[in-house]
Enzyme design. Sequence first.
Site, PDB file in Angstrom:
ATOM      1  N   GLY A  71       1.070  -1.267  -0.148  1.00  0.00           N
ATOM      2  CA  GLY A  71       0.415   0.165   0.149  1.00  0.00           C
ATOM      3  C   GLY A  71       0.703   1.669  -0.274  1.00  0.00           C
ATOM      4  O   GLY A  71       1.699   1.476   0.887  1.00  0.00           O
ATOM      5  N   ALA A  72       0.492   1.447  -1.048  1.00  0.00           N
ATOM      6  CA  ALA A  72       1.681   3.322  -0.718  1.00  0.00           C
ATOM      7  C   ALA A  72       2.178   4.070   0.044  1.00  0.00           C
ATOM      8  O   ALA A  72       3.462   4.440   0.211  1.00  0.00           O
ATOM      9  CB  ALA A  72       0.775   4.386  -2.320  1.00  0.00           C
TER      10      ALA A  72
ATOM     11  N   ARG B 245      10.123  -1.362  -4.326  1.00  0.00           N
ATOM     12  CA  ARG B 245       9.209  -1.658  -5.295  1.00  0.00           C
ATOM     13  C   ARG B 245       8.877   0.066  -6.460  1.00  0.00           C
ATOM     14  O   ARG B 245       9.296   0.993  -5.619  1.00  0.00           O
ATOM     15  CB  ARG B 245       7.476  -1.239  -4.402  1.00  0.00           C
ATOM     16  CG  ARG B 245       7.974  -3.272  -3.700  1.00  0.00           C
ATOM     17  CD  ARG B 245       6.302  -3.057  -3.435  1.00  0.00           C
ATOM     18  NE  ARG B 245       5.547  -3.766  -4.168  1.00  0.00           N
ATOM     19  CZ  ARG B 245       4.342  -3.299  -4.296  1.00  0.00           C
ATOM     20  NH1 ARG B 245       3.916  -3.746  -2.951  1.00  0.00           N
ATOM     21  NH2 ARG B 245       2.980  -3.917  -5.515  1.00  0.00           N
TER      22      ARG B 245
ATOM     23  N   ASP C  47      -1.429   4.599  -6.261  1.00  0.00           N
ATOM     24  CA  ASP C  47      -0.432   4.413  -6.277  1.00  0.00           C
ATOM     25  C   ASP C  47       0.622   6.006  -6.308  1.00  0.00           C
ATOM     26  O   ASP C  47       2.084   5.772  -6.259  1.00  0.00           O
ATOM     27  CB  ASP C  47       0.528   3.185  -6.981  1.00  0.00           C
ATOM     28  CG  ASP C  47      -0.210   2.215  -6.088  1.00  0.00           C
ATOM     29  OD1 ASP C  47      -1.346   1.283  -6.305  1.00  0.00           O
ATOM     30  OD2 ASP C  47       0.613   1.654  -5.020  1.00  0.00           O
TER      31      ASP C  47
ATOM     32  N   ASN D 157      -2.492   2.729 -10.200  1.00  0.00           N
ATOM     33  CA  ASN D 157      -3.696   2.130  -8.955  1.00  0.00           C
ATOM     34  C   ASN D 157      -3.440   0.724  -9.549  1.00  0.00           C
ATOM     35  O   ASN D 157      -3.310   0.024 -10.480  1.00  0.00           O
ATOM     36  CB  ASN D 157      -4.711   2.621  -8.696  1.00  0.00           C
ATOM     37  CG  ASN D 157      -5.430   1.732  -7.210  1.00  0.00           C
ATOM     38  OD1 ASN D 157      -4.636   1.634  -5.839  1.00  0.00           O
ATOM     39  ND2 ASN D 157      -6.469   1.068  -6.859  1.00  0.00           N
ATOM     40  N   LYS D 158      -3.836  -0.207  -8.562  1.00  0.00           N
ATOM     41  CA  LYS D 158      -3.596  -1.598  -8.785  1.00  0.00           C
ATOM     42  C   LYS D 158      -4.520  -2.056 -10.091  1.00  0.00           C
ATOM     43  O   LYS D 158      -5.596  -1.647 -10.197  1.00  0.00           O
ATOM     44  CB  LYS D 158      -4.711  -2.387  -7.473  1.00  0.00           C
ATOM     45  CG  LYS D 158      -4.645  -4.373  -7.273  1.00  0.00           C
ATOM     46  CD  LYS D 158      -3.254  -4.865  -7.624  1.00  0.00           C
ATOM     47  CE  LYS D 158      -2.600  -4.833  -6.218  1.00  0.00           C
ATOM     48  NZ  LYS D 158      -1.018  -4.643  -7.339  1.00  0.00           N
TER      49      LYS D 158
END
Length: 353
Positions: free
Chosen positions: A46-47, A88, A236, A246-247
């Site tokens: 999670g960012a 990441r 993100d 995002n995801k």
Amino acid sequence: MIQTVKWENSCICILDQRRLPTEKKWLVCRTLQDVITAIREMAIRGAPAIGVAAAMGLALGAQSIKTEKYGTFRRRFMQMAQQMKSARPTAANLKWAIGRMITAVERMDNNTVEEIKEVVRRESQIMLERDIETNLKISHNGLELIPDRATILTHCNAGALATCGYGTALGVIRAAHEAGKDIRVIVDETRPLLQGMRLTAFELIEDDIPVTVIVDSAAGYLMRKKVIDLIITGADRIASNGDVANKIGSYQVAVIAKENKIPFYVASPLSTFDLDLKNGDLVPIEEREPGEVISLAGHLLGPKGVNAFNPAFDVTPARYISAIITERGVLKSPYTRSIRNLFKTKDDRGQSR
Ligand code: MRU
């Protein structure tokens, strides 16, 4: 409130999200490398949580630098920052947090190394506490967008577990529930790692908020059936034109939402904005192990040797986004202008000063 990361004496403890919801275990990180591995392997994810964990990891690394000379300390610290950067690639908060720690070190060129070590550790703790305050503000600001008796779809996990507490997208949902609104949540399971089913559903159940899990591909069907009133996700990285990474899977949800005239909201702290990027096409998209696609919970389900492709994020163009909820208010289109107005200077990024 669920905690995801904390200092414990000279260690950093990370709630290991790979084991949730079945086991609640703290992973003890004693070195910078332990924290990098925890981020890369998604024990913490999670960012916003990645950003704070990175800052804490650098503060931990700083403690291990054996010198009294500022120049040597700074050089070593910059190498550590470089290592951390590779953990990441997509979440802007990682870059933001590392930048903040570097600035803290560079401002102290007249201090002793011992003083700098103390300050960077304190700075990382401040970032943790500010993240929670920021989430509460985002959640409060988002309340106006949530009608009473709403059925809300969310994707992945943008809850307490993705932050240092309370959450962003899930924070807005939580605040609506706490304000007495009759809220129901539909959660995309979020393949391949099931953050929706494992983490978001877990958080909602803990808070007694009605939740139903669906497979990712059922979202369009439910939108067309008019079961879903609105969608809210986290982010993100947000480019300066409002495109949102995002995801993986968020983009298709947003496109189908627009087709069905359902609002698609993004909730995000300022620390997720990347004003260096003109648009979302420039966001680095993490590609993870193909094994995550063909296996589930460690069990190989696909045929041995099959090819798989595993991009972890996608980009939703700004035109599909109805509003972006931040700690400083709700942004509307045209985003290039509303984002520019939000940031007074290029450095004015995040955590509510
Ligand atoms: O791969 P993950 O689990 O780190 O991805 C997380 C997401 O995509 C979240 O939606 C995003 O980081 C926002 S969290 C407030």
